[in-house]
Structure formats: structure tokens, C-alpha cells
Design a protein around this motif. Structure first.
Motif: not given
Length: 543
Positions: A290-316
Motif C-alpha cells: 500500500l503506497f500512501l503518497d502525501e501521507i502528511g495530508e491524512l486527518g487525525a482520525d485516519e492517522q489513528a486508524m492507520l496506526l492500528r492497522a500497521l500494528e495489529d493488521k486489523r481495523f474497523l
């Protein structure tokens, strides 16, 4: 009398083959038994055999010991029972072998060590290989094979394998060639010359083929982050390191409520207009990249969900009460200073810590002037494919373009996007596929206008006048200081009634300090410095 040199002893470490080494009665001598065969080789004298075996094979080990005593009386056989209950269990087998090896005293200055990897389970063979490869056993591998024909019979043959690849020129060359091919692939086959960039690509290649950790590509817009991310994926795909797809997204395009749905998907009825389930890009990238270009443009909620997906490989997913799973490798791109964004509260510190394990900054094009020439040829090839015709540059046109492209005047603010666009425009205008100096002149004027700082519109008209008077090529060769000054002189000359009148206007201050003045002659000499005459700049003959 000279002292006789001490003979080095050969010591073999091997596992008992509970299947291949079996045999009872006189018929066993007609069978190929690897451990016995090893001690029957005419050109290999085994002084000591360290024969390892599981507890339940003690009787078979004793038979092998006795048979070796018959065929090779010089060989001392030492039996060692290892606490291995399940020889197909990697952890148990490696642990038992590692404990045994660490308890031994090796004397490589006096003894040559060989590790027999023909016998034992595949797990045991792998473990023995690892012990030699890591140099925990300071020796080489030996492999036995059954004989072919009457000349070998049950004795078979053997081969010694040294894991020091420097002794295998052909094999070492193959690995070096594979690495060079990987580096060239990441550079799109472009023979780049910038030493710092080449070192960067070499490091990226090394990390890309050995790690699934997130990669962070930084650098200015147009530096090639998206292209490099695609090449990294293709390299991993070619090395059978990923099976899933390459999924990319420019995070700057995400807006409002659709951002979460685009990334993480949603279920039917999650919000107005959600008429069906949507998997989301993160689930699509399962098993891939998964290539996320301009990742700095993500909102706060998306950043939190992405962190969870990276650490646990799971998301809602949006509107779901059951989590989804996705195992992907993340490549992130940004032209922002994410650390500064963390300090300003715009980017999560924990997410940055998670994605910057491997951070690589791609330099701007103007930082790599020596690479513009090979990239020019690459862009010409790309333009030829896009236009369906072969496009080339004359030698004069190429040298002229490169002189400008590598000069401080060339800003390349859009980096490779600017270069790509420039070459495509010139290729389109190249009559018969041959790019001339005139085509390059026109493009350079376009680039100068494109890169002209805001607020210099008034100056641009004057520079157009110089191009009209001198021609684009000669005007382009002027220093910026001379262009500004000469453009003003030409403007005065065009509005003046005569050469003398223009001189009086241009030298109004300095002429008052001279006893004898000849403004026309001063102006004529100034114009001559640039190969110009009064008629060239005014369109009228001199008085």
C-alpha cells in the motif's frame, strides 16, 4: 634432521540416518549407507566421526559404529545421543544441536571439520547448514551420493562444499549480477552518475528485498517517489516476496467523510448513499504493498486508524461492528517535514515513529546535474513510445539543452515532472522526429517564463523584446544582470526620436559631470558590446 610436519586430522560431524543407514544381516553391505559410505572414500580419510543420533536409535548407531570399524579401522567413531523426541520439530532439533555444538571444543588449527548433511531429516539438515553458515561450527559441508555403475557400488561418492562464496567466483558473480539488476531496475534502467543517489538506491534495494517494515520516501514534489514505490513493489514481486497487488493513493485527494471509507471501507447503510459494502484500499492491499503518497495530508482520525492497522493488521470499516484484517507492507511518501508537523500537532508522533524505521530522502533534480543527461535520454525514449515515433536530438540541440538544464538558471521546480513535460513538448514539435536548436530555444523560453518568480510580469515583456531583437538563442546566453539592463535600453531606444535623443535620456545623470559629451557614441558602443546597432533596436537608420 628436519622435524616431520604434523598431519591435520579430519573430523566429521553427522546425524545418523535412521532410514538410509539401516540394514541388517549380510545384505546390508550391498546397500548404500551414507554414514558408512563416507568412511569408505579412497580420497577422504576420516580420523574421527562424531555420530549424533536420537535416543531411540541407539542400537542402529552401534551397528554403524561396528561396521565402520571393519571398513575403516583408522576412524574413531564417537556416539552421542541427543534429546530430540520429534526430529521434525525445528525449534527442538536446532536447540539440541546448538547446545551440543556450544559444549564442544574446536581446534581448527589442528583439525579440519566436515559436517555431513546427507542424513537426518530435512529439518536436521537445515539446522546443520545454519550452524556451519554462522561459523558456530568452523568447517565445511560434505555430501555423499550413491554410486552409479559397478565402479562405485555401495561405496558411492562424496563432495565437499565450502560456504565461503569467495571461493566460488561464478556463484559470487551471479549474486553480484542479481544485485546490479535490482539496482538498475529501481533506477528504471537509467545509468545515473550521482554518487549520493546511487548509494541511496543501493541501500533501498538492500532494505526492499530483506524487510517488510514500512518505508518512508521523502523529498520534493516530482522527485520520483511514486515511480520508485512502484519499482520497489515490482522488485519484491519478481523476488516472490509479495503475492498481493500494488495499491496507491494520494492522500491529498481525500476529503471529508469519504476519507475513512476510501481507506478502510464501509458496510451497507453506514451513511447516506452507502448502498452496498465497500472493501476499501487497505483491504485490497492484503498480501501486497500500500503506497500512501502525501501521507502528511491524512486527518487525525485516519492517522489513528492507520496506526492500528500497521500494528495489529486489523481495523474497523465505517459502520461495521466486526473488524477486518489486512497484512500489507506500507510505503509512505511526503514532501512535508513530518517531524515539524508533529511539533505543530498536525501529525501523530506515534505514527511517525512507526513509519520512519527506514526513511529515504530523494534529492531534487537540480541536486543531481550529472544525472540530467541520462534522464534526458530516458525521457526521449518515453516520449517516443507515447508518440509512436522515434524522436532524437541533434548534437547541437542536445548540448544546448544540457548547458541550460545543468546551469543555476534552471530551477526545475517541478523536478522530473518539469523534465518530462519539456521533453514531451519538444518531441511533439520535432519535425520528422528530429529535434533542432530552434525547438529547444522555444522550450527554454517557455521554461523561463514558467519558473519566473511572481511579480516579474513587467520584466517578462522586456525579455520578450530582447528575444525579438537578438533572437531567443542569443538572448538566453545573457546574464540576468545584462538582460535586465539591455531590455531597458532597447525600450528607451524604441521610444526615442534618434540615437542622440536616446543617449541623452539614458545618460542624463552622468553627462552633467562630463566636460565633453557624446551620448550617441556612448550608446553606440554599449549596443556594440552585444553585437547590436541602432537600427537593430529602433527599426530606424542612424542619423
Amino acid at each position: 634432521m628436519a622435524q616431520k610436519a604434523k598431519t591435520r586430522r579430519t573430523v566429521v560431524i553427522g546425524m545418523l540416518g535412521t532410514t538410509l543407514d539401516t540394514g541388517m544381516g549380510s545384505q546390508r553391505w550391498t546397500r548404500w549407507r551414507p554414514t558408512v559410505s563416507l568412511c569408505q572414500q579412497e580420497d577422504l580419510l576420516v580420523h574421527r566421526l562424531e555420530l549424533l543420533h536420537p535416543p531411540q536409535a541407539t542400537s542402529l548407531a552401534a551397528v554403524i559404529q561396528a561396521d565402520i570399524a571393519q571398513v575403516s579401522p583408522e576412524t574413531q567413531v564417537r556416539l552421542t545421543s541427543l534429546p530430540i523426541r520429534d526430529p521434525w520439530n525445528l525449534e527442538e532439533t536446532y536447540g539440541a544441536l546448538l547446545d551440543h555444538v556450544r559444549a564442544q571444543s574446536f581446534h581448527p588449527e589442528e583439525e579440519d571439520y566436515l559436517v555431513h548433511i546427507t542424513t537426518g531429516t530435512h529439518i536436521a539438515q537445515i539446522c546443520m547448514f545454519l550452524l556451519v553458515e554462522s561459523r558456530l561450527i568452523p568447517g565445511r559441508l560434505v555430501q555423499t551420493s550413491p554410486g552409479k555403475g559397478k565402479e562405485h557400488g555401495a561405496v558411492g561418492t562424496h563432495a565437499i562444499i565450502d560456504l565461503d562464496l569467495s571461493n566460488y567466483d561464478t556463484l559470487a558473480a551471479r549474486f553480484r549480477r542479481q544485485q546490479r539488476e535490482g539496482l538498475s531496475f529501481l533506477k528504471s534502467g537509467i545509468d545515473t552518475h550521482n554518487a549520493a543517489f546511487n548509494r541511496l538506491i543501493e541501500r533501498i534495494e538492500q532494505v526492499a528485498v530483506q524487510s517488510r517494515a514500512p518505508l518512508l520516501l521523502t523529498g520534493p514534489t516530482g522527485a520520483g517517489k511514486s515511480q520508485l514505490a512502484k519499482r520497489i513493489y515490482a522488485l519484491k514481486k519478481a523476488r516472490n516476496q509479495v503475492a498481493g497487488p500494488f495499491v496507491d493513493l494520494n492522500c491529498a485527494t481525500l476529503r471529508g467523510d469519504g476519507a475513512m471509507s476510501t481507506l478502510f471501507g464501509h458496510v451497507k447503510g453506514a451513511f447516506t448513499g452507502a448502498v452496498g459494502d465497500r472493501p476499501g484500499l487497505m483491504r485490497q492491499a492484503n498480501g501486497g504493498v500500500l503506497f500512501l503518497d502525501e501521507i502528511g495530508e491524512l486527518g487525525a482520525d485516519e492517522q489513528a486508524m492507520l496506526l492500528r492497522a500497521l500494528e495489529d493488521k486489523r481495523f474497523l470499516p465505517v459502520g461495521a461492528d466486526k473488524e477486518a484484517e489486512s497484512d500489507f507492507q506500507l510505503i509512505a511518501g511526503t514532501n512535508r517535514d513530518l517531524q515539524l508537523d508533529v511539533e505543530r500537532g498536525r501529525f501523530r508522533e506515534d505514527l511517525l515513529a512507526r513509519i520512519n524505521l527506514w526513511t529515504f530522502r530523494l534529492p531534487a533534480l537540480r541536486e543531481r546535474p550529472e544525472d540530467i543527461a541520462p534522464n534526458l535520454q530516458y525521457e526521449l525514449d518515453q516520449a517516443s513510445q507515447a508518440l509512436g515515433t522515434r524522436v532524437t536530438m541533434s548534437k547541437e540541440a542536445q548540448e544546448y539543452f544540457l548547458r541550460f538544464a545543468t546551469s543555476p538558471e534552471a530551477r526545475w521546480s517541478g523536478n522530473f515532472r518539469d523534465l518530462n513535460a519539456a521533453v514531451l513538448r519538444m518531441s511533439t514539435l520535432a519535425a520528422g522526429g528530429r529535434m533542432t536548436r530552434e525547438v529547444v530555444d522555444e522550450e527554454l523560453e517557455r521554461l523561463r517564463a514558467q519558473w519566473r518568480p511572481a511579480g516579474t510580469a513587467a520584466t517578462s515583456g522586456s525579455e520578450d523584446v530582447l528575444a525579438e531583437v537578438m533572437g531567443p538563442a542569443r538572448a538566453a546566453e545573457l546574464d540576468r544582470f545584462d538582460r535586465v539592463q539591455l531590455a531597458d535600453v532597447v525600450s528607451v531606444c524604441r521610444s526615442a526620436r534618434s540615437l542622440s535623443d536616446a543617449g541623452r535620456t539614458l545618460f542624463a545623470q552622468s553627462r552633467a559631470q562630463k566636460k565633453s559629451v557624446n551620448d550617441a557614441d556612448r550608446l553606440r558602443k554599449y549596443l556594440a558590446r552585444f553585437g547590436l546597432a541602432w537600427s537593430d533596436v529602433s527599426g530606424r537608420d542612424a542619423e
